[in-house]
Design a protein around this motif. Structure first.
Motif, PDB file in Angstrom:
ATOM      1  N   TRP A  54      85.165  31.570  21.931  1.00 27.18           N
ATOM      2  CA  TRP A  54      86.337  32.181  22.546  1.00 27.18           C
ATOM      3  C   TRP A  54      87.137  31.095  23.261  1.00 27.18           C
ATOM      4  O   TRP A  54      86.543  30.204  23.904  1.00 27.18           O
ATOM      5  N   PRO A  55      88.463  31.153  23.186  1.00 25.94           N
ATOM      6  CA  PRO A  55      89.269  30.106  23.824  1.00 25.94           C
ATOM      7  C   PRO A  55      89.208  30.142  25.358  1.00 25.94           C
ATOM      8  O   PRO A  55      89.304  29.095  25.999  1.00 25.94           O
ATOM      9  N   ASN A  56      89.050  31.332  25.929  1.00 32.62           N
ATOM     10  CA  ASN A  56      89.006  31.440  27.383  1.00 32.62           C
ATOM     11  C   ASN A  56      87.630  30.986  27.879  1.00 32.62           C
ATOM     12  O   ASN A  56      86.607  31.504  27.441  1.00 32.62           O
ATOM     13  N   LYS A  57      87.607  30.048  28.790  1.00 32.52           N
ATOM     14  CA  LYS A  57      86.343  29.519  29.319  1.00 32.52           C
ATOM     15  C   LYS A  57      86.045  30.006  30.745  1.00 32.52           C
ATOM     16  O   LYS A  57      85.036  29.645  31.318  1.00 32.52           O
ATOM     17  N   ASP A  58      86.935  30.833  31.301  1.00 34.59           N
ATOM     18  CA  ASP A  58      86.767  31.326  32.666  1.00 34.59           C
ATOM     19  C   ASP A  58      85.680  32.407  32.711  1.00 34.59           C
ATOM     20  O   ASP A  58      85.800  33.447  32.040  1.00 34.59           O
ATOM     21  N   THR A  59      84.644  32.155  33.476  1.00 30.82           N
ATOM     22  CA  THR A  59      83.494  33.068  33.539  1.00 30.82           C
ATOM     23  C   THR A  59      83.903  34.486  33.898  1.00 30.82           C
ATOM     24  O   THR A  59      83.506  35.447  33.232  1.00 30.82           O
ATOM     25  N   ASP A  60      84.708  34.645  34.954  1.00 27.86           N
ATOM     26  CA  ASP A  60      85.099  35.992  35.371  1.00 27.86           C
ATOM     27  C   ASP A  60      85.884  36.713  34.288  1.00 27.86           C
ATOM     28  O   ASP A  60      85.661  37.903  34.037  1.00 27.86           O
ATOM     29  N   ALA A  61      86.782  36.012  33.620  1.00 22.82           N
ATOM     30  CA  ALA A  61      87.591  36.620  32.559  1.00 22.82           C
ATOM     31  C   ALA A  61      86.721  37.017  31.373  1.00 22.82           C
ATOM     32  O   ALA A  61      86.928  38.080  30.770  1.00 22.82           O
ATOM     33  N   ILE A  62      85.748  36.192  31.028  1.00 18.30           N
ATOM     34  CA  ILE A  62      84.853  36.507  29.915  1.00 18.30           C
ATOM     35  C   ILE A  62      84.015  37.742  30.235  1.00 18.30           C
ATOM     36  O   ILE A  62      83.900  38.655  29.414  1.00 18.30           O
ATOM     37  N   VAL A  63      83.445  37.784  31.434  1.00 22.79           N
ATOM     38  CA  VAL A  63      82.626  38.935  31.829  1.00 22.79           C
ATOM     39  C   VAL A  63      83.481  40.203  31.860  1.00 22.79           C
ATOM     40  O   VAL A  63      83.048  41.266  31.389  1.00 22.79           O
TER      41      VAL A  63
END
Length: 92
Positions: A54-63
């Protein structure tokens, strides 16, 4: 690689009293812990284009995305559903 379905199964095995929102919450907490130590989220290897990070690497956004996708799914995830994780040893 580890699928979300395997994480949910592990949480269920270790805490059989959990169900519904509590199962989701505990599973997402484990996902967060995995991301913090270096696991990378990606599409299912069973998706038409295979596993892609996934391109997004932000933990909060992924969760948050996983939680939203799980709610839309309307059931616990299965083999090909939502997300898979690449362990740190394989994502260098």
């Amino acid at each position: 690689m580890i699928g979300l379905w395997q994480i949910v199964d592990r949480v269920r095995e270790t805490s059989p009293e959990l169900a519904g929102e509590r199962l989701v919450s505990e599973s997402l907490n484990l996902v967060r812990d995995m991301l913090v130590v270096g696991f990378k989220a990606g599409s299912s290897p069973y998706a038409p284009n295979g596993f892609k990070l996934w391109p997004n690497k932000d933990t909060d956004a992924i969760v948050e995305k996983i939680g939203q996708d799980w709610a839309l799914l309307g059931r616990d995830p299965d083999l090909a559903d939502i997300v898979w994780f690449l362990p740190p040893a394989l994502n260098n």
